[in-house]
Design an enzyme around this catalytic site. Structure first.
Site, PDB file in Angstrom:
ATOM      1  N   HIS A  71      22.327   0.411  21.658  1.00  0.00           N
ATOM      2  CA  HIS A  71      21.531   1.631  21.461  1.00  0.00           C
ATOM      3  C   HIS A  71      20.827   2.037  22.760  1.00  0.00           C
ATOM      4  CE1 HIS A  71      22.020   1.533  17.044  1.00  0.00           C
ATOM      5  NE2 HIS A  71      21.924   0.227  17.179  1.00  0.00           N
ATOM      6  N   ASN A 144      20.966   3.192  10.638  1.00  0.00           N
ATOM      7  CA  ASN A 144      22.043   3.918  11.306  1.00  0.00           C
ATOM      8  C   ASN A 144      22.386   5.171  10.511  1.00  0.00           C
ATOM      9  OD1 ASN A 144      22.555   2.196  13.550  1.00  0.00           O
ATOM     10  ND2 ASN A 144      23.764   0.824  12.276  1.00  0.00           N
TER      11      ASN A 144
END
Length: 500
Positions: A71, A144
């Site tokens: 990320h 997510n």
């Protein structure tokens, strides 16, 4: 002429602050020149006493911190969560205690596998991490844009991420690494199919769903607990990019998603998501046909319908990206009274790993940074000192128990009890019903066109792999549905003939 707010940021600053400020050193002392170093004569050497240069360069040398191991690239925004429906019968958490109540929040969206300079439009899951600043502490819901994940046992996580990164010798992305891992871990199929479907290329961050993914527990004021999953659905609608458009944007505007979010908020077009929960009782969990704590599977909406809770509104861009987004730190271990953990193994693994990586990336006192601190409740504990510590908690004792009026506990926030039995062992779960839900995804979620596009999306990168990997993956696809395997096989064979 620049048209978007992001293009006019510097002009906006000039209009907001028309009077220039005197330039200073980092210790606040004004300086008379910022365009030349201090030298002995016009052509002479620099002097070590040039503290203006030393101050500038020493800080420059340390501007970057380690990027997130996953990320790494993302966008952030501030906003609020508002309760629209009463769920107090399920949860005592302060954030949900009154319809109409608003709680400030920070959200960070991200891609997963790419570096901080990678394209926003890569085929990749998207991070959807929310920090709720509640009156009883910060609650981080670190999810997510997918309701599922690739693996169900956290011991595989480092190796899985290695396959999504670069080959350690060639420093290239390697499809053999990626598909070979999935070949050996068929529990990934559900998420992999999601990734290679149209949903794998969301149109920016504003037009995608968000999920807590894991199973959590909610506890009400009477101490009764239920299992729960969190869902977020954008009121502005779900939109995806075509493969062609995503590729074009990767070249022409690799920061597409960051730009889109910033400009929408700056123009007052605030993105909104509705929050829903799914609820499962302990009795239902005991009798359910599969492990309800398996993050590679979803809870069917027909059996566990969505229950509306509230809405999330993003209405303010960060003033300083580094301070408010790059230094933000989200951790699944950060829960509040009324929210508890389930036996989901991936959730259990993340409870440790996120805090550990924050210590590496930001230091032991990352929680004292303004963006991370629980400013609506304040921390009271015996943690002191360490790099970058500045909060001594009103010079309170740093030990407990003590006789000096520091610290008391709250019996009403005691965790719920639960039974735990069984032999201590390492239980392999790789063959735990890996094909049923992928089959349902193929048959019931995807239409004819979506199936064809997904197969085409698989054929390109899989066709670059070694033959045994291709064969193994097609075998998995065929177990999901014979037509799935046959289509991908035919497309790869067609590609091979075209290269002869």
């Amino acid at each position: 002429m620049p048209n978007d707010p992001s293009d006019n940021q510097l002009k906006t600053y000039k209009e907001t602050y028309p009077k220039p400020q005197v330039i200073t050193t980092s210790n606040g002392a004004p300086i008379y020149s910022k365009t030349a170093v201090l030298t002995a004569g016009r052509r002479g050497p620099m002097l070590m006493q040039d503290v203006v240069y030393m101050d500038e360069m020493a800080h420059f040398d340390r501007e970057r911190i380690p990027e997130r191991v996953v990320h790494a690239k993302g966008a952030g925004a501030h906003g609020y969560f508002e309760v629209t429906h009463d769920i107090s019968k399920y949860c005592k958490a302060d954030i949900f205690n009154k319809v109409g109540k608003q709680t400030p929040l920070l959200i960070r969206f991200s891609t997963v596998g790419g570096e901080s300079g990678s394209a926003d439009t890569a085929r990749d899951p998207r991070g959807f991490a929310i920090k709720f600043y509640t009156e009883e502490g910060n609650w981080d819901l670190v999810g997510n844009n997918t309701p599922i994940f690739f693996i169900r046992d956290p011991i595989h996580f480092p190796n899985f991420i290695h396959t999504q990164k670069r080959n350690p010798q060639t420093h290239l992305k390697d499809p053999n690494m990626i598909f070979d891992f999935w070949l050996h871990r068929p529990e990934a199929l559900h998420q992999v199919m999601f990734l290679f479907s149209d949903r794998g290329l969301p149109d920016g961050y504003r037009h995608m769903n968000g999920y807590g993914s894991h199973t959590f527990k909610m506890v009400n004021k009477d101490g009764k607990a239920i299992y729960v999953k969190f869902h977020f659905k954008p009121t502005q609608g779900v939109k995806n990019l075509t493969v062609e458009k995503a590729g074009q944007l990767a070249s022409s505007d690799p920061d597409y998603s960051i730009r889109d979010l910033f400009n929408a908020i700056e123009k007052g077009d605030f993105p909104v998501w509705k929050m829903f929960i799914q609820v499962m009782t302990f009795e239902q969990a005991e009798k359910w046909e599969f492990n309800p704590f398996d993050v590679t599977k979803v809870w069917p909406h027909g059996d566990y319908p969505l229950i509306e809770v509230g809405k999330m509104v993003l209405n303010r861009n960060p003033r300083n990206y580094f301070a408010e987004v790059e230094q933000s730190a989200f951790c699944p271990a950060h829960i509040v009274p009324g929210i508890e953990f389930s036996p989901d193994k991936m959730l259990q693994g993340r409870i440790f790993s996120y805090t550990d990586t924050h210590f590496h990336r930001l230091g032991p006192n990352y929680i004292q940074l303004p963006v991370n601190c629980p400013y609506r409740s304040r921390a009271h504990n015996t943690q002191r000192d360490g790099a970058m510590a500045y909060d001594n908690q009103q010079h309170a004792p740093n030990f407990f128990p003590n006789s000096f009026n520091y610290g008391k506990t709250r019996p009403d926030v005691k965790d719920t009890t639960f039974p735990a039995t069984g032999d201590v062992d390492r239980y392999e779960s790789g063959d735990d019903n890996n094909y049923d839900q992928p089959r349902q995804f193929w048959e019931k979620v995807l239409d004819t066109g979506a199936r064809e596009r997904m197969c085409q999306n698989f054929a390109g990168p899989l066709g670059e792999c070694h033959d045994f990997i291709i064969k193994g993956m097609i075998d998995h696809f065929s177990k999901v549905h014979p037509d799935f395997g046959a289509r991908v096989k035919a497309l790869i064979q067609k590609q091979a003939r075209s290269h002869i």
